[in-house]
Design a protein around this motif. Structure first.
Motif, PDB file in Angstrom:
ATOM      1  N   GLY A  38     -32.903 -20.780 -37.425  1.00  0.00           N
ATOM      2  CA  GLY A  38     -31.779 -19.855 -37.484  1.00  0.00           C
ATOM      3  C   GLY A  38     -31.868 -18.856 -38.626  1.00  0.00           C
ATOM      4  O   GLY A  38     -30.882 -18.191 -38.949  1.00  0.00           O
ATOM      5  N   LEU A  39     -33.048 -18.728 -39.235  1.00  0.00           N
ATOM      6  CA  LEU A  39     -33.234 -17.828 -40.365  1.00  0.00           C
ATOM      7  C   LEU A  39     -33.882 -16.516 -39.939  1.00  0.00           C
ATOM      8  O   LEU A  39     -34.491 -16.413 -38.876  1.00  0.00           O
ATOM      9  CB  LEU A  39     -34.108 -18.510 -41.426  1.00  0.00           C
ATOM     10  CG  LEU A  39     -33.503 -19.764 -42.064  1.00  0.00           C
ATOM     11  CD1 LEU A  39     -34.564 -20.516 -42.857  1.00  0.00           C
ATOM     12  CD2 LEU A  39     -32.321 -19.399 -42.956  1.00  0.00           C
ATOM     13  N   GLY A  40     -33.724 -15.512 -40.799  1.00  0.00           N
ATOM     14  CA  GLY A  40     -34.396 -14.238 -40.596  1.00  0.00           C
ATOM     15  C   GLY A  40     -35.548 -14.107 -41.569  1.00  0.00           C
ATOM     16  O   GLY A  40     -35.577 -14.770 -42.611  1.00  0.00           O
ATOM     17  N   THR A  41     -36.492 -13.253 -41.261  1.00  0.00           N
ATOM     18  CA  THR A  41     -37.674 -13.072 -42.102  1.00  0.00           C
ATOM     19  C   THR A  41     -38.113 -11.617 -42.118  1.00  0.00           C
ATOM     20  O   THR A  41     -37.688 -10.813 -41.280  1.00  0.00           O
ATOM     21  CB  THR A  41     -38.866 -13.914 -41.597  1.00  0.00           C
ATOM     22  OG1 THR A  41     -39.234 -13.447 -40.286  1.00  0.00           O
ATOM     23  CG2 THR A  41     -38.518 -15.391 -41.532  1.00  0.00           C
ATOM     24  N   CYS A  42     -38.987 -11.307 -43.065  1.00  0.00           N
ATOM     25  CA  CYS A  42     -39.619  -9.990 -43.087  1.00  0.00           C
ATOM     26  C   CYS A  42     -40.970 -10.104 -43.777  1.00  0.00           C
ATOM     27  O   CYS A  42     -41.056 -10.565 -44.927  1.00  0.00           O
ATOM     28  CB  CYS A  42     -38.735  -8.983 -43.826  1.00  0.00           C
ATOM     29  SG  CYS A  42     -39.348  -7.279 -43.741  1.00  0.00           S
ATOM     30  N   TRP A  43     -42.024  -9.722 -43.087  1.00  0.00           N
ATOM     31  CA  TRP A  43     -43.353  -9.654 -43.691  1.00  0.00           C
ATOM     32  C   TRP A  43     -43.369  -8.482 -44.678  1.00  0.00           C
ATOM     33  O   TRP A  43     -42.958  -7.367 -44.343  1.00  0.00           O
ATOM     34  CB  TRP A  43     -44.420  -9.391 -42.632  1.00  0.00           C
ATOM     35  CG  TRP A  43     -44.876 -10.559 -41.827  1.00  0.00           C
ATOM     36  CD1 TRP A  43     -44.306 -11.048 -40.694  1.00  0.00           C
ATOM     37  CD2 TRP A  43     -46.043 -11.363 -42.079  1.00  0.00           C
ATOM     38  NE1 TRP A  43     -45.033 -12.109 -40.214  1.00  0.00           N
ATOM     39  CE2 TRP A  43     -46.103 -12.325 -41.051  1.00  0.00           C
ATOM     40  CE3 TRP A  43     -47.023 -11.364 -43.066  1.00  0.00           C
ATOM     41  CZ2 TRP A  43     -47.112 -13.280 -40.979  1.00  0.00           C
ATOM     42  CZ3 TRP A  43     -48.031 -12.302 -43.005  1.00  0.00           C
ATOM     43  CH2 TRP A  43     -48.073 -13.255 -41.966  1.00  0.00           C
ATOM     44  N   ILE A  44     -43.865  -8.727 -45.886  1.00  0.00           N
ATOM     45  CA  ILE A  44     -43.931  -7.680 -46.910  1.00  0.00           C
ATOM     46  C   ILE A  44     -45.351  -7.589 -47.452  1.00  0.00           C
ATOM     47  O   ILE A  44     -45.902  -8.568 -47.959  1.00  0.00           O
ATOM     48  CB  ILE A  44     -42.968  -7.969 -48.080  1.00  0.00           C
ATOM     49  CG1 ILE A  44     -41.535  -8.163 -47.570  1.00  0.00           C
ATOM     50  CG2 ILE A  44     -43.048  -6.857 -49.114  1.00  0.00           C
ATOM     51  CD1 ILE A  44     -40.875  -6.918 -47.051  1.00  0.00           C
ATOM     52  N   GLY A  45     -45.933  -6.396 -47.361  1.00  0.00           N
ATOM     53  CA  GLY A  45     -47.272  -6.193 -47.913  1.00  0.00           C
ATOM     54  C   GLY A  45     -47.243  -5.533 -49.275  1.00  0.00           C
ATOM     55  O   GLY A  45     -48.189  -5.637 -50.049  1.00  0.00           O
ATOM     56  N   VAL A  48     -46.238 -11.444 -48.728  1.00  0.00           N
ATOM     57  CA  VAL A  48     -45.050 -12.217 -49.079  1.00  0.00           C
ATOM     58  C   VAL A  48     -44.074 -12.100 -47.921  1.00  0.00           C
ATOM     59  O   VAL A  48     -43.951 -11.033 -47.301  1.00  0.00           O
ATOM     60  CB  VAL A  48     -44.415 -11.711 -50.381  1.00  0.00           C
ATOM     61  CG1 VAL A  48     -43.192 -12.547 -50.744  1.00  0.00           C
ATOM     62  CG2 VAL A  48     -45.424 -11.738 -51.517  1.00  0.00           C
ATOM     63  N   ILE A  49     -43.383 -13.186 -47.613  1.00  0.00           N
ATOM     64  CA  ILE A  49     -42.441 -13.204 -46.499  1.00  0.00           C
ATOM     65  C   ILE A  49     -41.049 -13.513 -47.040  1.00  0.00           C
ATOM     66  O   ILE A  49     -40.820 -14.577 -47.623  1.00  0.00           O
ATOM     67  CB  ILE A  49     -42.837 -14.254 -45.449  1.00  0.00           C
ATOM     68  CG1 ILE A  49     -44.241 -13.954 -44.896  1.00  0.00           C
ATOM     69  CG2 ILE A  49     -41.809 -14.305 -44.316  1.00  0.00           C
ATOM     70  CD1 ILE A  49     -44.832 -15.092 -44.071  1.00  0.00           C
ATOM     71  N   ALA A  50     -40.123 -12.566 -46.908  1.00  0.00           N
ATOM     72  CA  ALA A  50     -38.732 -12.797 -47.307  1.00  0.00           C
ATOM     73  C   ALA A  50     -38.062 -13.685 -46.269  1.00  0.00           C
ATOM     74  O   ALA A  50     -38.285 -13.534 -45.064  1.00  0.00           O
ATOM     75  CB  ALA A  50     -37.993 -11.465 -47.414  1.00  0.00           C
ATOM     76  N   ILE A  51     -37.212 -14.597 -46.740  1.00  0.00           N
ATOM     77  CA  ILE A  51     -36.551 -15.562 -45.850  1.00  0.00           C
ATOM     78  C   ILE A  51     -35.082 -15.688 -46.240  1.00  0.00           C
ATOM     79  O   ILE A  51     -34.764 -15.802 -47.431  1.00  0.00           O
ATOM     80  CB  ILE A  51     -37.169 -16.969 -45.969  1.00  0.00           C
ATOM     81  CG1 ILE A  51     -38.678 -16.925 -46.034  1.00  0.00           C
ATOM     82  CG2 ILE A  51     -36.703 -17.865 -44.823  1.00  0.00           C
ATOM     83  CD1 ILE A  51     -39.289 -18.182 -46.610  1.00  0.00           C
ATOM     84  N   GLY A  52     -34.188 -15.686 -45.268  1.00  0.00           N
ATOM     85  CA  GLY A  52     -32.783 -15.889 -45.574  1.00  0.00           C
ATOM     86  C   GLY A  52     -31.919 -15.900 -44.331  1.00  0.00           C
ATOM     87  O   GLY A  52     -32.407 -15.761 -43.203  1.00  0.00           O
TER      88      GLY A  52
END
Length: 250
Positions: free
Chosen positions: A114-121, A141-145
């Motif tokens: 149920g979390l969201g993510t974003c791949w960050i380069g 790095v992958i943001a998670i929340g």
């Protein structure tokens, strides 16, 4: 041709969970908070289980402004202090390709929670407190929340634009695998891959802009899209990343 470490790496239950998460995954930059205690525990467990050879994932806690840069138009990451650091051993064979596979598997596990993510380069090295071994470097790095925004529509090229030939004439398993690749994330959403089919073989190739990290993500999606159908993946050379071979007969 070398066989891929992805073959039989994930259990059927994992593959089914990842496949179900693919249409739910969106790149999100605004979060209301970080994962709760139960989600953190599940993420730690996932980080230890999804890594192919030459890859490891470290979970960190830090203010987003210390890790992530603000980008024109899209802005920065807000609302979560939790991220996953994707680390590769540059001396290990196919480590970046494996990092794409492992990182996206982790992302799909997070989505299933149920979390969201974003791949960050693009990130700030000074805000990432991880110890690197010799020959290691951070690949992404992958943001998670917890999402704090409604997922927007997924802007993707039409299937025909990423396929050589007419995908509607392909077997259903190959068509479905190509659709799953179409929804794979990539840097700047370039979708730097092409798919072709002949005989029993679905081939994933790079375009001029395709890096191994992005292609690893796409390769995982391609394998998941086959579903329960038995298949084997062999790595290619040059522009050909991998061939997925499956039996067409029922």
């Amino acid at each position: 041709m070398e066989t891929c470490a992805l073959n039989d790496f994930f259990a059927p239950a994992q593959r089914a969970r990842f496949l179900e998460a693919i249409p739910k995954r969106r790149s999100l930059r605004c979060f209301s908070e970080g994962p709760d205690i139960a989600q953190k525990s599940a993420l730690s467990y996932a980080a230890a289980r999804v890594c192919l050879p030459g890859v490891r994932i470290e979970l960190i806690e830090s203010a987003p402004e210390k890790i992530f840069r603000k980008l024109p138009i899209v802005g920065g990451i807000t609302g979560t202090d939790r991220a996953a650091v994707l680390i590769v051993d540059e001396t290990a064979p196919n480590s970046l390709l494996h990092a794409g596979i492992s990182g996206e598997a982790f992302v799909l596990e997070a989505v299933s929670l149920g979390l969201g993510t974003c791949w960050i380069g693009s990130y700030k090295h000074g805000g990432i407190d991880v110890e690197l071994n010799p020959n290691e470097r951070i690949a992404a790095v992958i943001a998670i929340g917890v999402p704090n925004e409604e997922p927007g529509g997924s802007k993707r090229k039409k299937l025909a634009e990423i396929c050589k030939g007419d995908p509607s004439s392909w077997p259903l398993w190959a068509y479905h695998a190509a659709e799953c690749v179409r929804f794979a994330p990539s840097a700047m959403n370039l979708q730097p891959w092409r798919l072709s089919y002949a005989g029993r073989t679905l081939v994933l190739s790079r375009t001029a802009f395709g890096g191994d990290l992005d292609l690893g993500i796409a390769l995982l999606h391609m394998s998941l899209g086959v579903g329960e159908k038995e298949h084997i993946i062999r790595l290619g050379e040059g522009k050909e990343i991998a061939s997925l071979i499956a039996e067409d007969r029922i």
